[in-house]
Write a protein that holds these residues in place. Structure first.
Motif, short mmCIF file in Angstrom:
data_model
loop_
_atom_site.label_atom_id
_atom_site.label_comp_id
_atom_site.label_asym_id
_atom_site.label_seq_id
_atom_site.Cartn_x
_atom_site.Cartn_y
_atom_site.Cartn_z
N VAL A 189 0.83 -1.20 0.00
CA VAL A 189 0.00 0.00 0.00
C VAL A 189 0.87 1.26 0.00
N VAL A 192 2.40 1.82 -3.50
CA VAL A 192 1.45 2.35 -4.48
C VAL A 192 1.11 3.81 -4.16
N GLN A 193 1.04 4.14 -2.89
CA GLN A 193 0.62 5.49 -2.50
C GLN A 193 1.73 6.52 -2.62
N VAL A 213 -1.61 -9.36 -6.33
CA VAL A 213 -2.20 -8.50 -5.31
C VAL A 213 -2.63 -9.29 -4.08
N SER A 233 -7.90 0.92 0.51
CA SER A 233 -6.94 1.98 0.24
C SER A 233 -6.13 1.68 -1.03
N LEU A 234 -5.71 0.42 -1.18
CA LEU A 234 -4.94 0.03 -2.35
C LEU A 234 -5.76 0.24 -3.63
N GLN A 237 -6.14 3.99 -4.43
CA GLN A 237 -4.92 4.61 -4.94
C GLN A 237 -4.65 4.18 -6.39
N TRP A 279 -12.25 -6.69 -2.67
CA TRP A 279 -11.41 -6.37 -3.82
C TRP A 279 -12.19 -6.35 -5.12
#
Length: 385
Positions: A189, A192-193, A213, A233-234, A237, A279
């Motif tokens: 996370v 990616v962020q 993932v 969150s993933l 983003q 997901w």
């Protein structure tokens, strides 16, 4: 609003009745801040104009200082000349997906082990570096590994075929693939962020691959509450990055065992994509890859319609000649067989539910002739029983 823009005379830049401009200049209302800072009643009194004219003045000044508003129709036609898809490297699969992998969205490629998920990711990574005239993006690739080492050996096996197929393509395909390994879900996370946007900006990345993932999230089963929040969150983003930078995000996902009941998306069988609805609701397009129990002779694949469409930048058309040369010069070609795999569009906003058949050979993923798809589509249904 900055002070310079707020005090600038903007009357000559407005598309309104000249009489309104003359009256505003006489009254000293020439800047955006002065006009918008006054009430409508004050402007009517100072400028000596009707309420109708004052509303036109305020609307013109507001449109001048604010970003342009576009309708959905205008947005669609404004970007009509932009690249919207990344080729899969196979014309048959591009046709099947109506252009390839879509930019600005998150595409999930899921399936059992050995179904071709990583093969597809590598093929996309190679073709993303080609110019748009060849179906590529002319850009770099960010490849995030979570469960194993980057498959460099297999990538190097595919590169010579890319050089023969696109002789004017990149000199080095490996220099533009930026690999990053992450050990757990928190690091994924954070990557990616924080790290990924920087990489995208500095190196012109247009394809992001996460392989896979699910691996990092499955490693920490004791933190169910935090896991769900991190998945959300993933996904958020990835969508933000894809939309704001007009890039393609391909997330490889694993499958998990089920009790055989039909899933939410009408998928029957004893496996389902991992990470559940948390997901699935964050994915734009879900592609399910499946191995079958059927094989197809290599010579039958080489006689299918040529997948090496000529590139407008001068690329050659070598696949057909190479394959027929192999047939003529090697008896083993006749006995070689490829396992038939299936690509199922589970859901996609702009595509209907359908299945395509393909094989994985030395060059990568290759679609099977359309006449054979129906025969192998029945295999999927039989395998899932």
């Amino acid at each position: 609003m900055c002070s310079t823009a707020g005090t600038k005379n903007i009357l000559d830049e407005l598309d309104i009745n000249p009489c309104i401009v003359v009256q505003a200049q006489r009254a000293g209302y020439v800047s955006a801040s002065h006009i918008l800072g006054a009430s409508q009643t004050e402007l009517e009194h100072k400028l000596g104009l009707s309420a109708f004219h004052i509303k036109n003045l305020i609307a013109a000044v507001t449109s001048h200082v604010l970003p342009k508003k576009l309708t959905a129709w205008e947005m669609a036609h404004e970007s009509s000349n932009d690249v919207t898809h990344l080729t899969t490297g196979c014309p048959r699969l591009d046709d099947f997906l109506c252009g390839g992998v879509t930019l600005g969205s998150v595409t999930e490629v899921t399936g059992q082990s050995g179904s071709g998920k990583t093969q597809m990711a590598l093929q996309l990574a190679l073709h993303a570096q080609l110019p748009p005239s060849c179906g590529g993006l002319g850009a770099g690739v960010a490849y995030i590994c979570t469960e194993s080492q980057f498959p460099l050996t297999r990538l190097q096996q595919m590169i010579p075929h890319m050089h023969r197929k696109f002789p004017r393509g990149p000199y080095s395909y490996t220099d533009n693939i930026f690999v990053h390994h992450v050990p757990d879900m928190d690091n994924l996370v954070d990557c990616v962020q924080y790290q990924l946007p920087v990489l995208v900006s500095r190196h012109g990345v247009k394809l992001v691959v996460i392989d896979s993932v699910a691996a990092s999230f499955r490693a920490e089963d004791s933190r169910e509450v935090n896991k769900s929040a991190l998945i959300q969150s993933l996904g958020y983003q990835l969508h933000q990055l894809a939309a704001s930078r007009a890039l393609a995000v391909v997330a490889i996902n694993q499958v998990t065992a089920t009790m055989g009941a039909t899933s939410l998306y009408g998928m029957a069988g004893d496996t389902a994509p991992a990470l559940g609805l948390s997901w699935a609701n964050l994915v734009t397009t879900r592609l399910m890859l499946t191995r079958t129990h059927s094989n197809i002779p290599a010579h039958q694949v080489t006689q299918c319609r040529n997948d090496g469409a000529q590139c407008s930048n001068g690329g050659s058309d070598p696949i057909s000649s190479l394959c027929h040369s192999d047939i003529n010069n090697s008896k083993t070609q006749m006995s070689l067989q490829y396992n038939v795999r299936l690509m199922d569009i589970v859901f996609c906003p702009w595509l209907c539910r359908k299945i395509a058949a393909f094989i994985v050979n030395e060059e990568g993923i290759r679609g099977i002739d359309e006449d054979e798809i129906y025969m192998y589509a029945s295999v999927l249904r039989n395998d899932s029983l």
